[in-house]
Design a protein around this motif. Sequence first.
Motif, PDB file in Angstrom:
ATOM      1  N   CYS A  62      31.694  46.905  26.013  1.00 38.98           N
ATOM      2  CA  CYS A  62      31.261  47.944  26.909  1.00 38.98           C
ATOM      3  C   CYS A  62      30.547  49.311  26.089  1.00 38.98           C
ATOM      4  O   CYS A  62      29.541  49.532  26.959  1.00 38.98           O
ATOM      5  CB  CYS A  62      32.523  48.497  27.722  1.00 38.98           C
ATOM      6  SG  CYS A  62      33.124  47.495  29.118  1.00 38.98           S
ATOM      7  N   GLU A 118      27.075  48.450  26.095  1.00 40.75           N
ATOM      8  CA  GLU A 118      26.584  47.999  27.412  1.00 40.75           C
ATOM      9  C   GLU A 118      26.482  46.580  27.578  1.00 40.75           C
ATOM     10  O   GLU A 118      25.680  46.098  28.269  1.00 40.75           O
ATOM     11  CB  GLU A 118      25.218  48.704  27.575  1.00 40.75           C
ATOM     12  CG  GLU A 118      25.568  50.283  27.440  1.00 40.75           C
ATOM     13  CD  GLU A 118      24.056  51.078  27.826  1.00 40.75           C
ATOM     14  OE1 GLU A 118      23.154  50.298  28.174  1.00 40.75           O
ATOM     15  OE2 GLU A 118      24.359  52.350  27.581  1.00 40.75           O
ATOM     16  N   TYR A 147      28.231  44.689  29.315  1.00 43.10           N
ATOM     17  CA  TYR A 147      29.196  44.192  30.197  1.00 43.10           C
ATOM     18  C   TYR A 147      29.406  42.976  30.756  1.00 43.10           C
ATOM     19  O   TYR A 147      30.917  42.790  31.064  1.00 43.10           O
ATOM     20  CB  TYR A 147      28.829  45.312  31.617  1.00 43.10           C
ATOM     21  CG  TYR A 147      28.610  46.462  31.276  1.00 43.10           C
ATOM     22  CD1 TYR A 147      29.375  47.630  30.625  1.00 43.10           C
ATOM     23  CD2 TYR A 147      27.384  47.200  31.344  1.00 43.10           C
ATOM     24  CE1 TYR A 147      29.142  48.709  30.260  1.00 43.10           C
ATOM     25  CE2 TYR A 147      26.950  48.559  31.384  1.00 43.10           C
ATOM     26  CZ  TYR A 147      28.044  49.341  30.528  1.00 43.10           C
ATOM     27  OH  TYR A 147      27.520  50.701  30.427  1.00 43.10           O
ATOM     28  N   VAL A 185      35.768  49.426  36.101  1.00 43.32           N
ATOM     29  CA  VAL A 185      34.742  50.281  35.567  1.00 43.32           C
ATOM     30  C   VAL A 185      33.553  49.444  35.173  1.00 43.32           C
ATOM     31  O   VAL A 185      32.479  49.753  35.308  1.00 43.32           O
ATOM     32  CB  VAL A 185      35.287  51.094  34.337  1.00 43.32           C
ATOM     33  CG1 VAL A 185      34.242  51.913  33.648  1.00 43.32           C
ATOM     34  CG2 VAL A 185      36.457  52.246  34.731  1.00 43.32           C
ATOM     35  N   THR A 186      33.874  48.247  34.388  1.00 50.06           N
ATOM     36  CA  THR A 186      32.755  47.346  33.796  1.00 50.06           C
ATOM     37  C   THR A 186      31.992  46.629  35.301  1.00 50.06           C
ATOM     38  O   THR A 186      30.748  46.671  35.155  1.00 50.06           O
ATOM     39  CB  THR A 186      33.484  46.115  33.156  1.00 50.06           C
ATOM     40  OG1 THR A 186      34.145  46.912  32.024  1.00 50.06           O
ATOM     41  CG2 THR A 186      32.242  45.244  32.518  1.00 50.06           C
ATOM     42  N   GLN A 202      31.705  48.271  37.857  1.00 55.80           N
ATOM     43  CA  GLN A 202      31.010  49.581  38.496  1.00 55.80           C
ATOM     44  C   GLN A 202      29.783  49.565  37.855  1.00 55.80           C
ATOM     45  O   GLN A 202      28.761  49.749  38.392  1.00 55.80           O
ATOM     46  CB  GLN A 202      31.940  50.667  38.424  1.00 55.80           C
ATOM     47  CG  GLN A 202      31.772  51.623  39.816  1.00 55.80           C
ATOM     48  CD  GLN A 202      32.812  52.649  39.776  1.00 55.80           C
ATOM     49  OE1 GLN A 202      34.004  52.513  39.508  1.00 55.80           O
ATOM     50  NE2 GLN A 202      32.283  53.880  40.173  1.00 55.80           N
ATOM     51  N   ASN A 203      30.008  49.431  36.614  1.00 63.24           N
ATOM     52  CA  ASN A 203      28.558  49.632  35.827  1.00 63.24           C
ATOM     53  C   ASN A 203      27.770  48.801  35.838  1.00 63.24           C
ATOM     54  O   ASN A 203      26.440  48.629  35.534  1.00 63.24           O
ATOM     55  CB  ASN A 203      28.875  49.633  34.288  1.00 63.24           C
ATOM     56  CG  ASN A 203      29.695  50.917  33.685  1.00 63.24           C
ATOM     57  OD1 ASN A 203      29.427  52.003  34.383  1.00 63.24           O
ATOM     58  ND2 ASN A 203      30.522  50.808  32.948  1.00 63.24           N
ATOM     59  N   LEU A 204      28.007  47.320  36.335  1.00 60.45           N
ATOM     60  CA  LEU A 204      27.256  46.212  36.769  1.00 60.45           C
ATOM     61  C   LEU A 204      26.805  46.222  38.193  1.00 60.45           C
ATOM     62  O   LEU A 204      25.890  45.610  38.707  1.00 60.45           O
ATOM     63  CB  LEU A 204      28.049  44.950  36.455  1.00 60.45           C
ATOM     64  CG  LEU A 204      28.167  44.455  34.818  1.00 60.45           C
ATOM     65  CD1 LEU A 204      29.106  43.432  34.896  1.00 60.45           C
ATOM     66  CD2 LEU A 204      26.633  44.324  34.326  1.00 60.45           C
ATOM     67  N   ASN A 243      38.725  56.507  39.774  1.00 60.99           N
ATOM     68  CA  ASN A 243      37.725  55.368  39.799  1.00 60.99           C
ATOM     69  C   ASN A 243      37.389  54.827  41.119  1.00 60.99           C
ATOM     70  O   ASN A 243      36.436  54.508  41.629  1.00 60.99           O
ATOM     71  CB  ASN A 243      37.885  54.476  38.947  1.00 60.99           C
ATOM     72  CG  ASN A 243      37.756  54.698  37.267  1.00 60.99           C
ATOM     73  OD1 ASN A 243      36.759  55.414  36.942  1.00 60.99           O
ATOM     74  ND2 ASN A 243      38.687  54.895  36.268  1.00 60.99           N
TER      75      ASN A 243
END
Length: 190
Positions: free
Chosen positions: A48, A51, A53, A79-80, A82-84, A110
Amino acid sequence: MIRRPPRSTQGVSSAASDVYKRQLLQFFLTNFMQKRLQKLLEQAYDLCEDENYVNALEYYNLVLDIEPDNLKALIDKGVTLQNLGRFNTALRMYEKALSIEAENLDALINKGSVLHILKRYSEAIFCYDTVLNCDKRNTIALAYKGLSIGEMGDISSAIKYFKKSLCIDLDYDLPQISLLTAKNILKKLD
């Protein structure tokens, strides 16, 4: 949590000795698995940080295959996701974490942030209020609540939450930037 191995069986019956051996084996297997899970979580975290993910998700899935109720894995996987940009799936991860530990502050914050992204501001504020009921000085919950209130059009109240957050942590840049933005919006409205 590291557990101590069971006591020695010196001077006990054969059946008791067998129980001791099973307990000892269970002790070593449990410690081995905990170390293995921790290593998988560390690898996912490193991915992560880079980046990466998609590959990190594979590690979180491995952890959750072994230990489906691992809170850290559930929240970090959320969270991961969400980042995607996979917000609904991330929301499900936070909800599962909260079904295990209803007042987990990380899961609540979160969950609130993903609800905010989904424009479900009232629900997000409920999450932040739950955090603030447990920790009135949680700078993240204060700032995020201000953001959601601002999105609902109450800029003056949003400013109050940004200021509260800054009173606790002057170096936290989210409420600093948000406060300036909110003040500029109010100036334009005048």
